[in-house]
Design a protein around this motif. Structure first.
Motif, PDB file in Angstrom:
ATOM      1  N   ASN A   1       0.822  -1.216   0.000  1.00 33.08           N
ATOM      2  CA  ASN A   1       0.000   0.000   0.000  1.00 33.08           C
ATOM      3  C   ASN A   1       0.853   1.261   0.000  1.00 33.08           C
ATOM      4  N   LYS A   2       1.984   1.206   0.699  1.00 35.80           N
ATOM      5  CA  LYS A   2       2.868   2.372   0.764  1.00 35.80           C
ATOM      6  C   LYS A   2       3.446   2.680  -0.618  1.00 35.80           C
TER       7      LYS A   2
ATOM      8  N   LEU B   1       2.244   1.607  -3.512  1.00 40.75           N
ATOM      9  CA  LEU B   1       1.137   1.913  -4.413  1.00 40.75           C
ATOM     10  C   LEU B   1       0.682   3.361  -4.241  1.00 40.75           C
ATOM     11  N   GLU B   2       0.691   3.839  -3.021  1.00 37.34           N
ATOM     12  CA  GLU B   2       0.326   5.232  -2.756  1.00 37.34           C
ATOM     13  C   GLU B   2       1.302   6.186  -3.451  1.00 37.34           C
ATOM     14  N   GLY B   3       2.586   5.860  -3.373  1.00 36.07           N
ATOM     15  CA  GLY B   3       3.585   6.688  -4.042  1.00 36.07           C
ATOM     16  C   GLY B   3       3.421   6.692  -5.548  1.00 36.07           C
TER      17      GLY B   3
ATOM     18  N   THR C   1       4.682  10.632  -6.600  1.00 32.94           N
ATOM     19  CA  THR C   1       5.567  11.386  -5.713  1.00 32.94           C
ATOM     20  C   THR C   1       7.035  11.287  -6.120  1.00 32.94           C
TER      21      THR C   1
ATOM     22  N   GLU D   1       0.517   6.083  -7.249  1.00 33.53           N
ATOM     23  CA  GLU D   1      -0.728   6.752  -7.622  1.00 33.53           C
ATOM     24  C   GLU D   1      -0.642   8.266  -7.462  1.00 33.53           C
ATOM     25  N   LYS D   2       0.131   8.720  -6.473  1.00 37.97           N
ATOM     26  CA  LYS D   2       0.293  10.161  -6.257  1.00 37.97           C
ATOM     27  C   LYS D   2       1.465  10.736  -7.046  1.00 37.97           C
TER      28      LYS D   2
END
Length: 228
Positions: A135-136, A138-140, A145, A142-143
């Protein structure tokens, strides 16, 4: 091919034909195409016919065959590294920029439905630690970053498992996810994996070059893939 036509879907027939082209050294692939092109393109013809007027149905056959060849070539490129012309088949008409960049085609040609099934089946198998990492990262992604993650854990703890699900998530939406590893054996464990030195054109002998650098030009296909 004769037996497969009796029970296989057009999609599966194109997959089979692509595999035959790459691995079976067909002596006359063009004859097979001419004989079975209607079966290979049946689903494509149906979709095209839905989009046009009934009185124009007979005029779209060339468009249907071209779309079929494009789809077939995409599959061949995803499995190998050559265009249909190499096997004696007609060259499909497509955007020249796309035609030139077979590296890009290979990376965006994953089947979204198959990837979605893979994700749905495997996501819930992640344990708590794997889910946190998954999730960590994947969050990066999708955003957007631009973060760099270093995943380190003992052998057998599921690093490759997590990475393959992440690759599937990106590719499902036709994003580009390059899977590279330091060795050929490690690369085979990653879906679509390749060695780092082959993808990034890394120099193999650093002692002979004063200023070693990757041999990738700005105008090359792989450079465009890396930009995307």
């Amino acid at each position: 091919m004769k037996e497969a036509v009796l029970c296989g879907s057009p999609f599966r027939l194109r997959e089979l034909f692509a595999i035959m082209l790459i691995f079976c050294q067909l002596s006359d692939a063009l004859s097979i195409w001419k004989k079975y092109k209607d079966s290979l393109s049946e689903d494509i013809r149906h979709r095209v016919e839905l989009d046009i007027q009934p009185d124009n149905v007979n005029s779209i056959i060339n468009e249907v065959y071209n779309k079929c060849l494009v789809t077939l070539e995409d599959t061949v490129l995803s499995l190998g590294d050559t265009f249909l012309q190499h096997y004696g088949l007609p060259r499909p008409s497509r955007c020249e920029a796309v035609l030139q960049n077979k590296d890009n085609l290979r990376e965006i040609n994953y089947d979204s439905n198959i990837l979605a099934q893979y994700i749905n089946f495997n996501e819930h198998l992640l344990n708590n630690e794997q889910s946190y990492v998954y999730n960590k990262i994947l969050e990066g992604i999708e955003k957007n970053t631009g973060q760099t993650f270093f995943l380190d854990a003992p052998g057998g703890t599921g690093k490759t498992f997590v990475i393959n699900i992440l690759l599937a998530r990106v590719r499902k939406d036709h994003g580009i996810a390059l899977a590279v590893a330091s060795s050929g054996i490690a690369a085979t464990l990653l879906e679509g994996g390749k060695t780092a030195h082959s993808v990034f054109k890394l120099p193999l002998n650093l002692t002979r070059v004063e200023t070693p650098m990757c041999n990738i030009s700005k105008q090359s296909n792989i450079a465009q893939v890396l930009k995307d």
